[in-house]
Design a protein around this motif. Sequence first.
Motif, mmCIF file in Angstrom:
data_model
loop_
_atom_site.group_PDB
_atom_site.id
_atom_site.type_symbol
_atom_site.label_atom_id
_atom_site.label_comp_id
_atom_site.label_asym_id
_atom_site.label_seq_id
_atom_site.Cartn_x
_atom_site.Cartn_y
_atom_site.Cartn_z
ATOM 1 N N TYR A 9 21.301 13.108 34.720
ATOM 2 C CA TYR A 9 22.066 12.009 35.285
ATOM 3 C C TYR A 9 21.399 11.398 36.518
ATOM 4 C CZ TYR A 9 25.679 13.217 31.981
ATOM 5 O OH TYR A 9 26.365 13.438 30.817
ATOM 6 N N TYR A 10 20.061 11.423 36.532
ATOM 7 C CA TYR A 10 19.370 10.692 37.597
ATOM 8 C C TYR A 10 18.924 9.348 37.025
ATOM 9 C CZ TYR A 10 17.026 9.736 41.922
ATOM 10 O OH TYR A 10 16.692 9.165 43.116
ATOM 11 N N PRO A 11 19.393 8.225 37.616
ATOM 12 C CA PRO A 11 19.186 6.902 36.995
ATOM 13 C C PRO A 11 17.820 6.279 37.300
ATOM 14 C CG PRO A 11 20.522 6.673 38.963
ATOM 15 C CD PRO A 11 20.261 8.145 38.802
ATOM 16 N N LEU A 12 16.920 6.394 36.361
ATOM 17 C CA LEU A 12 15.604 5.777 36.483
ATOM 18 C C LEU A 12 15.555 4.476 35.682
ATOM 19 C CD1 LEU A 12 13.407 8.962 36.000
ATOM 20 C CD2 LEU A 12 14.101 7.914 38.151
ATOM 21 N N ASN A 13 14.558 3.659 35.978
ATOM 22 C CA ASN A 13 14.295 2.469 35.168
ATOM 23 C C ASN A 13 13.782 2.945 33.814
ATOM 24 O OD1 ASN A 13 13.249 0.178 33.914
ATOM 25 N ND2 ASN A 13 12.482 -0.696 35.822
ATOM 26 N N GLU A 14 14.495 2.635 32.750
ATOM 27 C CA GLU A 14 14.155 3.232 31.467
ATOM 28 C C GLU A 14 12.906 2.641 30.819
ATOM 29 O OE1 GLU A 14 17.604 3.753 29.003
ATOM 30 O OE2 GLU A 14 18.609 4.945 30.539
ATOM 31 N N LYS A 15 12.288 1.673 31.486
ATOM 32 C CA LYS A 15 10.951 1.254 31.063
ATOM 33 C C LYS A 15 9.967 2.406 31.245
ATOM 34 C CE LYS A 15 11.377 -3.699 32.066
ATOM 35 N NZ LYS A 15 10.856 -4.832 32.894
ATOM 36 N N ILE A 16 10.360 3.339 32.097
ATOM 37 C CA ILE A 16 9.519 4.496 32.383
ATOM 38 C C ILE A 16 9.238 5.304 31.119
ATOM 39 C CG2 ILE A 16 11.337 6.206 32.864
ATOM 40 C CD1 ILE A 16 9.773 7.093 35.274
ATOM 41 N N ILE A 17 10.148 5.251 30.172
ATOM 42 C CA ILE A 17 9.985 6.034 28.954
ATOM 43 C C ILE A 17 8.728 5.610 28.208
ATOM 44 C CG2 ILE A 17 11.060 6.633 26.737
ATOM 45 C CD1 ILE A 17 13.773 6.174 28.113
ATOM 46 N N GLN A 18 8.381 4.324 28.317
ATOM 47 C CA GLN A 18 7.180 3.824 27.666
ATOM 48 C C GLN A 18 5.914 4.396 28.305
ATOM 49 O OE1 GLN A 18 7.431 -0.441 27.967
ATOM 50 N NE2 GLN A 18 9.549 -0.490 27.239
ATOM 51 N N ASN A 19 6.024 4.863 29.546
ATOM 52 C CA ASN A 19 4.855 5.369 30.265
ATOM 53 C C ASN A 19 4.709 6.887 30.191
ATOM 54 O OD1 ASN A 19 4.302 2.761 31.070
ATOM 55 N ND2 ASN A 19 5.340 2.957 33.030
ATOM 56 N N ARG A 20 5.615 7.537 29.481
ATOM 57 C CA ARG A 20 5.530 8.996 29.379
ATOM 58 C C ARG A 20 4.401 9.387 28.430
ATOM 59 N NH1 ARG A 20 9.864 12.262 30.516
ATOM 60 N NH2 ARG A 20 9.740 13.370 28.553
ATOM 61 N N ARG A 21 3.664 10.362 28.808
ATOM 62 C CA ARG A 21 2.616 10.877 27.930
ATOM 63 C C ARG A 21 2.361 12.326 28.299
ATOM 64 N NH1 ARG A 21 -2.265 11.307 30.634
ATOM 65 N NH2 ARG A 21 -2.498 10.065 32.524
ATOM 66 N N LEU A 22 1.847 13.100 27.358
ATOM 67 C CA LEU A 22 1.458 14.473 27.652
ATOM 68 C C LEU A 22 0.111 14.465 28.349
ATOM 69 C CD1 LEU A 22 2.507 16.228 24.330
ATOM 70 C CD2 LEU A 22 3.673 16.314 26.516
ATOM 71 N N ARG A 23 0.021 15.235 29.410
ATOM 72 C CA ARG A 23 -1.225 15.295 30.165
ATOM 73 C C ARG A 23 -1.990 16.544 29.751
ATOM 74 N NH1 ARG A 23 -0.888 12.207 34.955
ATOM 75 N NH2 ARG A 23 1.037 11.021 35.004
ATOM 76 N N ASN A 24 -3.211 16.374 29.364
ATOM 77 C CA ASN A 24 -4.014 17.492 28.875
ATOM 78 C C ASN A 24 -5.020 17.929 29.937
ATOM 79 O OD1 ASN A 24 -2.826 17.521 26.245
ATOM 80 N ND2 ASN A 24 -3.979 15.658 25.804
ATOM 81 N N TYR A 25 -4.579 18.805 30.836
ATOM 82 C CA TYR A 25 -5.482 19.354 31.838
ATOM 83 C C TYR A 25 -6.282 20.487 31.199
ATOM 84 C CZ TYR A 25 -2.859 16.869 35.413
ATOM 85 O OH TYR A 25 -2.273 15.890 36.172
ATOM 86 N N LYS A 26 -7.559 20.489 31.442
ATOM 87 C CA LYS A 26 -8.413 21.572 30.958
ATOM 88 C C LYS A 26 -8.856 22.407 32.160
ATOM 89 C CE LYS A 26 -10.100 19.220 26.821
ATOM 90 N NZ LYS A 26 -9.334 17.998 26.961
ATOM 91 N N THR A 27 -9.174 23.662 31.895
ATOM 92 C CA THR A 27 -9.467 24.581 32.992
ATOM 93 C C THR A 27 -10.673 24.148 33.814
ATOM 94 O OG1 THR A 27 -10.745 25.938 31.460
ATOM 95 C CG2 THR A 27 -8.445 26.537 31.814
#
Length: 354
Positions: free
Chosen positions: A157-175
């Motif tokens: 229930y934290y109200p963010l701008n839901e355009k943010i959903i388009q910017n979500r991605r998995l980040r692949n950090y390597k060691t």
Amino acid sequence: MDLGLNKKILFRCDGNSILGLGHVTRCINIANKFSNSFEWETFFLGSYNQYAKNIIKSAGHEVLDVDLVNYDSENEVLQIINTLEKFNINVLFFDSRTNMLIADFSKICAYNVFITTLDDPNERRILTDLAFYPPVQSVHKMDWSKFKGNKFIDWDYYPLNEKIIQNRRLRNYKTYEKPKTICISMGSIDPFNYTYSVLHELLNMNESFEIEIIIGPNNKFEHTLDQFFLHEKQGIRIIKNESDITKVFENADLGLITCGATAYEAACVGLPTMLFPLNKEHFLSANSLVDAGISLHAWPNFPVLNSGLGERIKCLISDVEKLSKMSQKSLNLIDGMGASRIFHAISISYMEWV
């Protein structure tokens, strides 16, 4: 009450060079859901600077600009009641930090209006119909024994701008990969010039990375920073008055930011963060993000600004496994749909109330 296609909701929040824009932006995120439904008219009542007025109006909401920050409790309530009557308001939504006395607030409750509040530390919360909070420690310690409404305490229930959903991605950090881009974002105001302090620490490191600095519209140290940047431009990108900072967060690998709305925005796009509190309330709010494993404290013993900040930042930069885990937890914890959930909760509860 008007039950036709002309229901009205009034958002009581402030946004200016003293308070910043966090309350305004998250109220806009919710207000957009109401205005997009075509059944509601949306109004904003508060103390706004020109920048705040512009972003509210550009989002399609009516601005009622009154300097309520400097009103006493009784006169603030009178102004609110006058507005409720003038515009025939159905729902009153609070996201305000004024010190309103509960005895004065009860006068609003006597008016036939459905009342909701967001992240409200004020005692008036116990008289509201709906209350929304992130799961910070201070909320669970509040006395809710006299509260007769419905409360929603969750990351959802934290109200963010839901355009943010388009910017979500998995980040692949390597060691073997360290962050290539570090973002500094110290809020609209940055009253203690954390931007300069953090930048100084980063430039003293023997590390290779790009630095992106977001400077808000109310930053009183902007001129000082501009003079500094004249001499330190290599590897530094300055971003001023960015309307969608999540685009910047999405391309960064680490965020050094204040604890507020930006902390939740960063988490929603999976950006690991170190949080810089502006006050004790910010620090306590940051605890929930730290405990969830998605952020770290810049100063673990705040309000003591102890030495070693540079070393803490450097250790985090080097711990790519930790950064990866922080990112994954962030993406799992906050999905960016909070504004929609609040809209639906209010809409359903209001129709039951009438």
